[in-house]
Every structure is written in C-alpha cells, then in structure tokens.
Design an enzyme around this catalytic site. Sequence first.
Site, short mmCIF file in Angstrom:
data_model
loop_
_atom_site.label_atom_id
_atom_site.label_comp_id
_atom_site.label_asym_id
_atom_site.label_seq_id
_atom_site.Cartn_x
_atom_site.Cartn_y
_atom_site.Cartn_z
N ASP A 302 -6.25 23.88 51.35
CA ASP A 302 -6.72 22.49 51.33
C ASP A 302 -6.44 21.85 52.66
O ASP A 302 -5.37 21.30 52.88
CB ASP A 302 -6.02 21.75 50.20
CG ASP A 302 -6.52 20.32 50.03
OD1 ASP A 302 -7.55 19.97 50.64
OD2 ASP A 302 -5.87 19.55 49.30
N GLU A 336 -8.70 13.10 55.35
CA GLU A 336 -9.28 13.15 54.00
C GLU A 336 -8.22 12.80 52.98
O GLU A 336 -8.49 12.09 52.01
CB GLU A 336 -9.84 14.57 53.74
CG GLU A 336 -10.62 14.69 52.42
CD GLU A 336 -9.76 15.00 51.22
OE1 GLU A 336 -10.26 14.88 50.08
OE2 GLU A 336 -8.58 15.32 51.37
N GLU A 337 -7.00 13.31 53.20
CA GLU A 337 -5.95 13.18 52.19
C GLU A 337 -5.49 11.75 51.97
O GLU A 337 -4.91 11.43 50.93
CB GLU A 337 -4.74 14.07 52.57
CG GLU A 337 -5.05 15.56 52.63
CD GLU A 337 -5.44 16.18 51.29
OE1 GLU A 337 -5.50 15.45 50.29
OE2 GLU A 337 -5.68 17.40 51.24
N ASP A 364 -14.31 21.92 49.77
CA ASP A 364 -12.94 21.42 49.67
C ASP A 364 -12.38 21.63 48.26
O ASP A 364 -11.67 20.79 47.74
CB ASP A 364 -12.87 19.94 50.08
CG ASP A 364 -11.44 19.43 50.12
OD1 ASP A 364 -10.51 20.26 50.27
OD2 ASP A 364 -11.23 18.21 49.98
#
Lengths: 481, 481
Positions: A302, A336-337, A364
């Site tokens: 990830d 993104e996180e 993802d």
Amino acid sequence: MTENVLITICLLLLCTIVFCDISNNEIEQCNLPKKIKDEIASYAPVVEKIINETVYGKYKGTTYDHLADFIDKFGNRIAGSSNLENAIDYMLNKSIQFNLENVHGEKVQVPHWVRGKESATLLEPRYQSLAMLGLGSSIGTPPEGIRAEAVVVKSFDELKNISKKVKGKIVVFDQEYVSYGISVQYRDYAASTSASYGGVATLVRSITPFSLNTPHTGWQDYNDNITKIPTACITVEDANMLRRMYERGEKIVIELKMEAKNLPPATSRNTVGEIVGHSEPQKIVIISGHLDSWDVGQGAMDDGGGAFLSWNSAVILKALGLRAKRTIRTILWTAEEEGLVGAFAYVKAHKNETKNLNFVMESDEGTFTPHGLKYSGIPDVGCILQEILNLFPTINATQLQQPADGAPDLTEWLQEGIPGASLLNEAERYFWFHHSAADTMDAENPEALDKATALWASVAYIVANLSFDMPRNSTDYLHKV
Amino acid sequence: MTENVLITICLLLLCTIVFCDISNNEIEQCNLPKKIKDEIASYAPVVEKIINETVYGKYKGTTYDHLADFIDKFGNRIAGSSNLENAIDYMLNKSIQFNLENVHGEKVQVPHWVRGKESATLLEPRYQSLAMLGLGSSIGTPPEGIRAEAVVVKSFDELKNISKKVKGKIVVFDQEYVSYGISVQYRDYAASTSASYGGVATLVRSITPFSLNTPHTGWQDYNDNITKIPTACITVEDANMLRRMYERGEKIVIELKMEAKNLPPATSRNTVGEIVGHSEPQKIVIISGHLDSWDVGQGAMDDGGGAFLSWNSAVILKALGLRAKRTIRTILWTAEEEGLVGAFAYVKAHKNETKNLNFVMESDEGTFTPHGLKYSGIPDVGCILQEILNLFPTINATQLQQPADGAPDLTEWLQEGIPGASLLNEAERYFWFHHSAADTMDAENPEALDKATALWASVAYIVANLSFDMPRNSTDYLHKV
C-alpha cells in the site's frame, strides 16, 4: 486506501447491488458493432508480445525488482517526511532514466503528522505492554501520559448505553470485524464520539480480519466543535482480552503516552511521466498508484505495488516502442493516506483537462495474482473492457467486475462519470497487511506483478490507441465508428 | 515444544516413514479378541455422556473459560519467574477447589534466563528498527551494544563457503522454512557455528511458515568450548530484506543491544493432581501439558491449551463421578521451554513408578479442532486406540496416526516403550503463533477445546478403566483376557 473515499465506495457498491441485474443484463446484452469487436480483437498480437516480454522475457521480474530496489532504499514514506520527497526525487530521476516523457513533479500542500514515541500499558488488573499504533491526525498526550480507568464497548450503540460512565475514562472499542468499509468507522470516529461523552482517549481494535498481535494504523477524523482526544489502535488480541476482563467486572487501568503532533502543512509532489500520444496527444489515459505510505512497515503493498505496476507499465510500453494515439500518463499520487490530498489537488489543477480524460486507472488494493479489472462507467465501458479482457486467457485475467473500487485517488473523476478501472486481484489477505508493520516486500510476488503489469500495460495501450474514445454518457457514436 | 526433542521426533518420523507400510498393515491386520472389542464398544454410553456434558451441557465452554481466566490473570510464564510460581500456586489451589486428589507440586531446579531490554537497528544502508527477540540462553551484549557489518547467508554450507569473511561480523541467517523440525537447527546452532568462524553475533530468520513481521523466540544451545555470542531472531521479512541488500553488494551495518542474562537456577514445580483408581490405584494413566511458556505473548496455545485440556479433563471426570480402576494423574509440567527440564526431573524422581505407567498423554502441539490421536507404542496399542476412537464419530475425532509427536515431555517414556498419545488436531497454523506475541487466547476456540476435552477425558477414562493393561512389548496376554 483511506476511509475518506469509503462513503463513495459504499454508494458505488450500493448502486452495484441495486442495479446489479440491470448491469449484468446490460453486459450480457452487449451489442458492440462488429467493427469495434474486430478492432479490439486485432490487438491479440500486441497483447501476446507484451505478455511474452513481461511475463517470460526481457522484463520478467522487473516490476518486483524496481519495487524492491525502491522499498529497500527508502522504507516507508509518510506525507510531510523528507524521506517521501527523496523517494519522489528518485522516481523523477528514474523516470527520466527510463525515457518517460514530460517527467515532472506537481507541487501540493500536504498534512504533516508525526508519530513520535508512543506506548500503551495495562496497569490493572495486571501489567502488560499493549502493542499499539497512534492514528493519523491524532493529538498526543501530555508528556506524563494519560492514566485512566477504561471502559470497553463493542459498538457506538453500546457506548451510548453506558455514556454516563464514560467521563474521564479511556474508551476501548472491541468492535467485530465485518468488512473494512463497515468496521473502519470505529477507527475514524471513535475519538470524537467518545469525547462527546467525556472520554479522555480511545483505543480501537485494529481494522483487520486476521492478526498476529499486529496493530494497524490509519487516518482518523475529529469532528468539529468536539474536544480532540488522543486515539490509537491496539491489536485484536488485546482488545478481546480487555473486553474479557471488563466483562468479568475487573477494574482496568491503562496508561497511554503519545508524542504525536500535527505540524504545519508541507510541500509534496505528484510524480508525473508520459508517453505522449502520436496523433491525439491532448487525450489522456492515466495509469496510477500512490507513492506515499504509512509510517510503519514499508508501504510495499500500500501502495508500492500499485505505483510500480503503473510506472513500469509505462516504462515497458516505451521500451517496446508502443506509442499510442493518445497520451499515456503515469501519476504517482502523494498524500493518499491523509485523505487523497494529492489527487484532489491534481483534479483541481487539471480541471481544463477533464474533458480529455479518456480513461483513468489506479491500483491501490493489492497487486496479488491478477484476475482482470474492476471498472466504473456506463455499461458499454464494460462491454469494451470485456472484449479487451478476452485477450488475456493465457494469464487467466479475463474477469470483469464493477465498480472500480481499490482506486481511491480516482474518486472525483469516477464520480463525474469518467470511465476508469482498478485491478481485480487475489486480494483476500490485503487487510492482513494493510497499514501495519507487515506491509513489506513479502506481500509482493514477482510472478503476480509480471502478470498484473502485462495486463495493465496492455489495457492502457489498447484503450489509448483505439479509433474511438471510451464512452462517458452516450454510446451512440460507437455505432457510427 | 522445544527443539531438544526434535531429533527424537525426527527419528520417530523417519521410523514412521520407513515402516509406514508395515505399521499400516499391522493396523489393518488388527486381530483383537472379540471380547476386547466388545469391552471397548461397551463404553459408547460413557463416551456419549462425556461428549454431551462437555460439548453441549454443563461443561460446555469451561476449558476455554478456565484457560482464559488463567491467561488473562497471569499472561506469559517463563521458567524462573515469580509469575510462573504464582501461576502454579493458583493451579494447585484451583485443583483442590475442583476436588482433584493428592494435589501437590514437585520441586525441580530450572534455568532462569531473563531477556531484559533488547533492540536491533539497521544503520546502513539506511536506518530501520528491526523487530527481534533474543533467544533463550543467549548472553547479552555489552551495554553499548555490538555495532558491526553483517554477512547474510541462507545455510550453514553458505556460511562455511564465506567463512573467511565472517570474523568480526554479525551473521544473518535467511534460511528457507522447510519445516519446524528441519529449520529450527538454525535457531539452535547459528550462534556457535558463527562463533567458530569469528562471528560476533547472529540474527536468525524466525522459524515460521507465515509472518506479519512477527519475531519468534525459542531456546538455543551453545556448543562446548566455543565462544558464546549473542543471538536473536529477526522477522522473515527483515531477513529477506537484508539478504536482498547483501546480494546487491550493499554494506550492511547493524547495532545489536541485548541485556539478556542467565541467572542462577531457580526452583519451580511440576503441578500434580489425581483421580485415584478404585481398584488398581498404583497403575497410572497420565494426562498432561506444560504450564510454563515463553516470555512473549501469553502462552495460551503453547501450552496453556494443552495444560487446561488435561487439567479440565480430570476435573470433568471427577465431577461426573467417573472414577476408573486405575489412577488418572494430571501433570502440568514446568520449564518445558528450556529443554523439558520439569519432565526429565519427574521421570528421574519417579523411576520406581515406570513399570506402573499404563498410558501417558500430552498435548503440546495445539488444541485446535481435534481429529483424533497420534500414538506411540507397539501396533496393538494402535489397534486398541482405533477401537476407542471409533466411539467418536459424532465429534469427527476418529483418526489415528503415529508417532505421538507433539508430546515432548513424554520423550523419555515413549523412548522406553511406554505407550502414549498426543492430540491429532487442525494444527496447520500452529507455527504461525508459536513462541511469538501472537500466542494469545485468539489462537484458542471454545468449541474446539470442548471437543478436544471430551475426547481426551474419554480416552483417559476408558484406558484407565479397561480390564487389561495397555501392552508394551507383547500382546500375547490380550488373547488370554
């Protein structure tokens, strides 16, 4: 994948369920003109070439090797860290080295949360160190920590029922794991919900279906106008133990220490490279993944796997001289996180390009053995993709599902009706590793990555090279091709 | 289960493989007298009663609940710790409370190794904290740690090939996991083998087929006349990463700090309780597991489950008024993890009882869903046990295998030809949890424990109550029963 996109995904899922029969019927009722089917079928030799070179030939193992070089060099890469920026520089240089075109970074302001030292210790009924990970955006505790009695609940409803007991307590959530999408609400909203009843900190059972005493981190959201309290995840095992103790009527006292801090926003970059289209360069097919990760484990799954799947697809297409009509653009998203921060900024900055986005892809949700694609778009998008996937029986990747979940950075575009896809793969164990120390290269497999790369590169090339655009709203024009 | 018994187990396994056909033929050729078969078949109502009470009735869930109470109260219990002795006191009191007879502890001197603080840190080619666990009996490092360049090998042979490079280095072993029995030699002998070439410390890939970045500890042995060097296990993932770095030619520098100490031996106890036989009390059936554990995780699986399976079997038989002809003795061994120390001392102290040991049982390889038994002894022992197991179709526990591996504390007795058995259960994931922080109550399941308890208690009772002794060397007498 962060939870900010979950409502969207849930809605998409709901739509899928509601319209399931219709959609399936529509796929079954595909009525593509023969000319289009023939055109897609004519790509069989190209697909064979890409599969041969990627799975068996010169590029065999390269997605894994590029990824391993990168992961071993940088480890994890949280937004705001100099390590992420160094990793972005490395990818920009590497993109130039491997002959991608128009290579550049696009600046974006990103959250800068830092974990610092942290610990949770059970003091009563007996001493035990509790494995934990503070949650992204959580505030820290005072330096001396928070030492308080704990209550243990299985749900928000149960918390509401004992709300009068919560003041001054640490709230432990031992919610059942139903699915990531459903259970992650406890990670997201444990702190603000508990604070509304006077809780002083929260410890949430990690969001995973399987644990080897493994804590999982992730972003969380404080509601407005509610006191911010420190919040962390503990392991499934310890949450269950605390619940057993609580149900026996034992007094539970926990000490939580977290140095977590929210620093001023930092500058990061989305990393962009292209193979410019030879006849319609303004039209774009995007292949993407996010380069940032959590600050534990290595971010190999990830989303290192997804990022390198996309990046190496472009590299291989370029090396094979497969320049399509349209531009193929690889984007390695940042932050993104922390809530799809890089993607949202990109969409905003590229509003004028939206009309030219022909097809958007992101991986993802694992790069395990691929089975095909998941797509979003009108039914004829599915019809076209199924024709393309029919070219992949030799790597057993012919399946098509919808919607394109596992593509969080594409959320806004997919919501606008831009057709897109994510990778359909053997991701059953994805959440075992997700956001934990177990997200390492051992979750990746060279053969699976080769097959996924062959599929990903081929689909991107074919879509970018078709004589017609991927349909958004109407398919009438297809019959006039 | 410690590795000290592994050579024995390997030999037994080898014998099993070599004589497999013979043994199977012998079981197939069972020729038990009808009278014996009828006698065993007559236990069907007793078995039904035990199953009903244990799996569905009054004792449903009690093995799990007793175990959970104990595990949550004490956590892990390493030999030499006051926590283990407190846990033994608790079990002695609990045995009296639940009406076991002749309850007592039998003193034994046990090793007293303490871990202290420990860390392994990758300093070059980049900084990363390496999850690790020092190995039992390992010496510590100097307080400032050992900072050295590392070599990485996959086998002892590979180490030998680069032996001239080893002096002053930390040796990292990234051996493949073949099976626990085969791969554990690297945990056992990494330190002494490396020290013989001048290595200053060893880091061994954890002995497990699956990891979520999970380090596993265990005992290790220093050879005589070789310099003792600190030794620890790192995770599968980090061992693989270090190997990749090493194969790229990168310089690897690691800092190892371990406070580990070997203190003077401590006094511990084997915990004993009985249901005295009503007509041949001098003859004994033993049901057992070990109460000590490693100092990480909770020791719920290794071997809380086995210990409580045996203990609660005796408790239930007593409560049901099922007193057999022979004595049923439950033993909770101590210091199994340091090399079967409690069991060896017990065997020595009870030499005069050896002739009266009718049947010996231990469960130390998981208490997952039971399928039957594994036995050691002459073929007619198998014939008798198969007749008994035929009474358990309702809980699907009718399978018989050999030898009785998973019963390390019985090693000396089984080697002497005393018939014995261990639990055949769904232990495929046993080594995922073994000797790690993941050995918690989550590895245990109430229904599986109930079924295992029903089986274990029934077999112990039937064997202890049969009109004939379990055969050791000759079965002639069976035909004269």
